[in-house]
Design an enzyme around this catalytic site. Structure first.
Site, PDB file in Angstrom:
ATOM      1  N   ASN A  63       0.871  -1.177   0.000  1.00 24.37           N
ATOM      2  CA  ASN A  63       0.000   0.000   0.000  1.00 24.37           C
ATOM      3  C   ASN A  63       0.909   1.228   0.000  1.00 24.37           C
ATOM      4  OD1 ASN A  63      -1.779   2.044   0.533  1.00 24.37           O
ATOM      5  ND2 ASN A  63      -2.401   1.320   2.569  1.00 24.37           N
ATOM      6  N   TRP A  64       1.039   1.830  -1.183  1.00 30.33           N
ATOM      7  CA  TRP A  64       1.991   2.942  -1.320  1.00 30.33           C
ATOM      8  C   TRP A  64       1.436   4.234  -0.725  1.00 30.33           C
ATOM      9  CZ3 TRP A  64       4.351   2.460  -6.994  1.00 30.33           C
ATOM     10  CH2 TRP A  64       4.969   1.203  -7.102  1.00 30.33           C
ATOM     11  N   LYS A  65       0.167   4.245  -0.353  1.00 31.01           N
ATOM     12  CA  LYS A  65      -0.478   5.429   0.231  1.00 31.01           C
ATOM     13  C   LYS A  65      -0.225   6.663  -0.653  1.00 31.01           C
ATOM     14  CE  LYS A  65      -0.305   3.246   4.712  1.00 31.01           C
ATOM     15  NZ  LYS A  65      -0.284   3.382   6.143  1.00 31.01           N
ATOM     16  N   SER A 110       2.970  -2.135  10.517  1.00 31.37           N
ATOM     17  CA  SER A 110       4.397  -2.198  10.817  1.00 31.37           C
ATOM     18  C   SER A 110       5.029  -3.557  10.520  1.00 31.37           C
ATOM     19  CB  SER A 110       4.653  -1.775  12.270  1.00 31.37           C
ATOM     20  OG  SER A 110       4.261  -0.424  12.469  1.00 31.37           O
ATOM     21  N   GLU A 126      -7.141   4.673   7.609  1.00 24.39           N
ATOM     22  CA  GLU A 126      -6.894   6.097   7.331  1.00 24.39           C
ATOM     23  C   GLU A 126      -8.096   6.716   6.613  1.00 24.39           C
ATOM     24  OE1 GLU A 126      -3.106   5.487   5.448  1.00 24.39           O
ATOM     25  OE2 GLU A 126      -2.240   4.993   7.391  1.00 24.39           O
ATOM     26  N   HIS A 144      -9.709   1.215   4.462  1.00 22.15           N
ATOM     27  CA  HIS A 144      -8.471   1.379   5.236  1.00 22.15           C
ATOM     28  C   HIS A 144      -8.743   2.310   6.424  1.00 22.15           C
ATOM     29  CE1 HIS A 144      -4.418   2.564   6.347  1.00 22.15           C
ATOM     30  NE2 HIS A 144      -4.010   1.469   5.738  1.00 22.15           N
ATOM     31  N   GLU A 186      -5.812  -4.962  10.355  1.00 20.92           N
ATOM     32  CA  GLU A 186      -4.803  -3.939  10.616  1.00 20.92           C
ATOM     33  C   GLU A 186      -5.154  -3.188  11.887  1.00 20.92           C
ATOM     34  OE1 GLU A 186      -2.608  -2.667   6.809  1.00 20.92           O
ATOM     35  OE2 GLU A 186      -4.438  -1.524   6.887  1.00 20.92           O
ATOM     36  N   GLY A 239       2.699  -1.136   4.335  1.00 20.59           N
ATOM     37  CA  GLY A 239       2.784   0.282   4.020  1.00 20.59           C
ATOM     38  C   GLY A 239       4.232   0.699   3.823  1.00 20.59           C
ATOM     39  N   GLY A 240       4.821   1.277   4.859  1.00 19.12           N
ATOM     40  CA  GLY A 240       6.174   1.846   4.774  1.00 19.12           C
ATOM     41  C   GLY A 240       7.200   0.931   4.118  1.00 19.12           C
ATOM     42  N   GLY A 256       2.043   2.222  10.873  1.00 18.02           N
ATOM     43  CA  GLY A 256       3.026   3.304  10.769  1.00 18.02           C
ATOM     44  C   GLY A 256       3.661   3.686  12.094  1.00 18.02           C
TER      45      GLY A 256
HETATM   46  P1  PGA Z   1       2.553   0.278   7.723  1.00 23.75           P
HETATM   47  O1  PGA Z   1       1.118   0.479   7.037  1.00 23.75           O
HETATM   48  O2  PGA Z   1       3.115  -1.029   7.173  1.00 23.75           O
HETATM   49  O3  PGA Z   1       3.357   1.466   7.326  1.00 23.75           O
HETATM   50  O4  PGA Z   1       2.325   0.178   9.196  1.00 23.75           O
HETATM   51  C1  PGA Z   1       0.255  -0.600   6.776  1.00 23.75           C
HETATM   52  C2  PGA Z   1      -1.022  -0.109   6.154  1.00 23.75           C
HETATM   53  O5  PGA Z   1      -1.498   0.972   6.530  1.00 23.75           O
HETATM   54  O6  PGA Z   1      -1.597  -0.769   5.279  1.00 23.75           O
END
Ligand code: PGA
Length: 255
Positions: free
Chosen positions: A9-11, A213, A97, A95, A167, A234-235, A173
């Site tokens: 997930n490149w956000k 994470s 977010e 998600h 999640e 994500g990251g 994050g």
């Molecule tokens: P993260 O994000 O790996 O940076 O914690 C995961 C996500 O939000 O899908």
């Protein structure tokens, strides 16, 4: 036997040039990796460019959201049909977010899910509790509500083809990963809810990713749990080597 699925997930990261470079790096490290399904989910603006880099390699393309209408006066939104023409096979929905910042509710997640399914896009439906909810012992109740409302009016056949991403919001994050035991316990309860809503086959066939994470050094211990079928990353998906290391961790045999 469920095939693990690891999705990046490149956000809201990556300019066009950066996205192309990242996609090239991922293809270079991962094309030909068998036994695990690999998906990258860039932002809308670079879907086309990333699709061109992926070509016919095994890495699949996904988007980070969609709107439930086919078209119309919905400024800033993107439809399932538009994603299909960009070459998307997957779409992330609900998600945390989106829920926290953009007013997504279980009801709108359900509308988006049904639109994705009727367009034959494969949804990755995100669920997970906040820190306060975990601390007050509400995790199971919250996740049950999100799955039940999210899958309302979705048939068993459609549900079986969906991916659920567990999640925990407090792990996204933050560097605070759920322990493999904590994650496995919620994944097991998600399967229980799917069994109640549908049947044994759906509960067995739905792939449930863990997200929050996930890094190369903790991926293997998470992915070797019997009910964890890969991850939503994500990251660590923004760098080809760390994403590739996480994908490879999903290939490890279960313990
Ligand atoms: P993260 O994000 O790996 O940076 O914690 C995961 C996500 O939000 O899908």
């Amino acid at each position: 036997m469920r095939v693990p699925i690891v999705a990046g997930n490149w956000k809201m990261h990556m300019s066009s040039g950066e996205a192309e470079q990242l996609a090239r790096g991922i293809v270079g490290s991962l094309d030909g990796a068998a036994g695990v399904e690999i998906v990258v989910c860039p932002s809308f603006t670079v879907l086309d460019r990333v699709r061109n880099v992926l070509g016919d390699c095994l890495v699949k393309l996904g988007a980070q959201n969609l709107h439930w209408a086919d078209e119309g006066a919905f400024t800033g939104e993107v439809s399932a049909g538009m994603l299909l023409t960009c070459g998307c096979e997957y779409v992330i929905l609900g998600h945390s977010e989106r829920r926290a910042w953009f007013g997504e509710t279980d009801t709108t997640v359900n509308q988006r899910l049904r639109a994705a399914l009727s367009a034959a896009l494969k949804p990755i439906v995100c669920v997970g509790e906040t820190l306060e909810e975990r601390q007050s012992g509400a995790t199971e109740r919250v996740v049950r509500r999100q799955v039940t409302a999210g899958f309302a009016n979705v048939s068993a056949t459609e549900a079986a083809g969906c991916v659920v991403a567990y999640e925990p919001v407090w792990a996204i994050g933050t560097g605070m990963t759920a322990t493999p035991l904590q994650a496995e316990s919620v994944h097991t309860s998600i399967r229980r809810v799917l069994r109640e809503l549908y049947n044994d086959n759906v509960a067995r066939d739905v792939r449930i990713q863990y997200g929050g994470s996930v890094k190369p050094d903790n991926a293997a211990e998470l992915f070797t749990r019997p009910n964890i079928d890969g991850g939503l990353i994500g990251g660590a998906s923004l760098e080809p080597d760390s994403f590739a290391a996480i994908v490879k961790a999903a290939l490890q045999p279960e313990i």
